[in-house]
Motif scaffolding. Structure first.
Motif, PDB file in Angstrom:
ATOM      1  N   ASN A  44      -2.730  36.659  45.435  1.00 40.44           N
ATOM      2  CA  ASN A  44      -3.590  37.044  44.285  1.00 40.44           C
ATOM      3  C   ASN A  44      -3.213  38.485  43.920  1.00 40.44           C
ATOM      4  OD1 ASN A  44      -5.829  35.069  44.792  1.00 40.44           O
ATOM      5  ND2 ASN A  44      -6.679  36.378  46.321  1.00 40.44           N
ATOM      6  N   MET A  45      -2.171  39.090  44.706  1.00 43.05           N
ATOM      7  CA  MET A  45      -1.672  40.297  44.189  1.00 43.05           C
ATOM      8  C   MET A  45      -0.290  40.256  43.480  1.00 43.05           C
ATOM      9  SD  MET A  45      -3.535  42.658  45.075  1.00 43.05           S
ATOM     10  CE  MET A  45      -4.998  42.982  46.116  1.00 43.05           C
ATOM     11  N   SER A  46       0.191  38.916  43.585  1.00 44.49           N
ATOM     12  CA  SER A  46       1.706  38.568  43.095  1.00 44.49           C
ATOM     13  C   SER A  46       2.029  39.329  41.768  1.00 44.49           C
ATOM     14  CB  SER A  46       2.120  37.377  43.176  1.00 44.49           C
ATOM     15  OG  SER A  46       1.224  36.379  42.442  1.00 44.49           O
ATOM     16  N   GLY A  47       0.983  39.212  40.933  1.00 43.25           N
ATOM     17  CA  GLY A  47       1.227  39.800  39.626  1.00 43.25           C
ATOM     18  C   GLY A  47       1.499  41.418  39.353  1.00 43.25           C
ATOM     19  N   ASP A  48       1.060  41.973  40.613  1.00 43.19           N
ATOM     20  CA  ASP A  48       1.222  43.555  40.699  1.00 43.19           C
ATOM     21  C   ASP A  48       2.477  43.834  41.292  1.00 43.19           C
ATOM     22  OD1 ASP A  48      -1.054  43.582  39.478  1.00 43.19           O
ATOM     23  OD2 ASP A  48      -2.304  44.034  41.153  1.00 43.19           O
ATOM     24  N   VAL A  49       3.356  42.852  41.918  1.00 42.78           N
ATOM     25  CA  VAL A  49       4.454  43.174  42.676  1.00 42.78           C
ATOM     26  C   VAL A  49       5.687  42.751  41.927  1.00 42.78           C
ATOM     27  CG1 VAL A  49       5.590  42.679  44.995  1.00 42.78           C
ATOM     28  CG2 VAL A  49       3.046  42.858  44.884  1.00 42.78           C
ATOM     29  N   LYS A  50       6.540  43.771  41.944  1.00 42.00           N
ATOM     30  CA  LYS A  50       7.999  43.430  41.243  1.00 42.00           C
ATOM     31  C   LYS A  50       8.678  42.658  42.238  1.00 42.00           C
ATOM     32  CE  LYS A  50       8.494  48.083  39.001  1.00 42.00           C
ATOM     33  NZ  LYS A  50       9.029  49.106  38.883  1.00 42.00           N
ATOM     34  N   PRO A  52       8.246  39.372  43.433  1.00 37.97           N
ATOM     35  CA  PRO A  52       7.476  38.925  44.585  1.00 37.97           C
ATOM     36  C   PRO A  52       8.173  37.890  45.545  1.00 37.97           C
ATOM     37  CG  PRO A  52       6.494  38.223  42.552  1.00 37.97           C
ATOM     38  CD  PRO A  52       7.542  39.250  42.337  1.00 37.97           C
TER      39      PRO A  52
END
Length: 123
Positions: A44-50, A52
Motif C-alpha cells: 500500500n505504500m509502494s507509491g511513496d517509496v523510491k 520499491p
C-alpha cells in the motif's frame, strides 16, 4: 542476553536433548504466521517509496533478521537460566529475569511487564 552469560557454563541448558516433552507444531506455525502477518500490507505504500523493487527486498531481509534475532536471543537467554520448561508460561520470562545477576530487585521484571503491556496495546 549479556546478563544471562554467567549461566552459560553452569549447566548444559542449550542442547537438543533438553526439548519440551510436548511440542505443538501447529500452534507454533500459527504463531509465526501471525507474527509476520503485517508484511503483505507494505504494498500500500509502494507509491511513496523510491525504487520499491530494490528497497523492499532489502528492508524485508533486514526486518526478518532483526525479528529472528530478537526471538532467538530471548529464548536462548531464558534457556541458559533454567532447564525447567514448566517455568515457561505467559509472563514467565519476567519471572525468569529475577534469576539474572543484578536483577533480583525486580527492575528488569518491571520493564518487561511494561514493555509487554505496551506491545499488547499496540497490537
Amino acid at each position: 542476553m549479556c546478563l544471562s552469560l554467567p549461566f552459560w557454563n553452569r549447566t548444559s541448558n542449550l542442547s537438543f536433548s533438553n526439548l519440551p516433552p510436548n511440542t505443538n507444531i501447529g500452534a507454533t506455525l500459527n504463531n509465526l504466521i501471525w507474527q509476520f502477518a503485517g508484511f503483505d500490507q507494505i504494498t500500500n505504500m509502494s507509491g511513496d517509496v523510491k525504487r520499491p523493487n530494490v528497497t523492499y527486498p532489502i528492508s524485508y531481509f533486514i526486518v526478518i533478521i532483526l525479528v529472528l534475532l530478537t526471538y532467538l536471543l530471548t529464548v536462548v537467554s531464558g534457556a541458559m537460566i533454567t532447564k525447567n520448561f514448566n517455568r515457561w508460561y505467559n509472563g514467565g520470562l519476567a519471572d525468569l529475569s529475577l534469576s539474572l545477576p543484578g536483577c533480583s530487585n525486580g527492575w528488569l521484571k518491571q520493564w518487561l511487564v511494561i514493555g509487554g503491556g505496551i506491545s499488547s496495546i499496540a497490537i
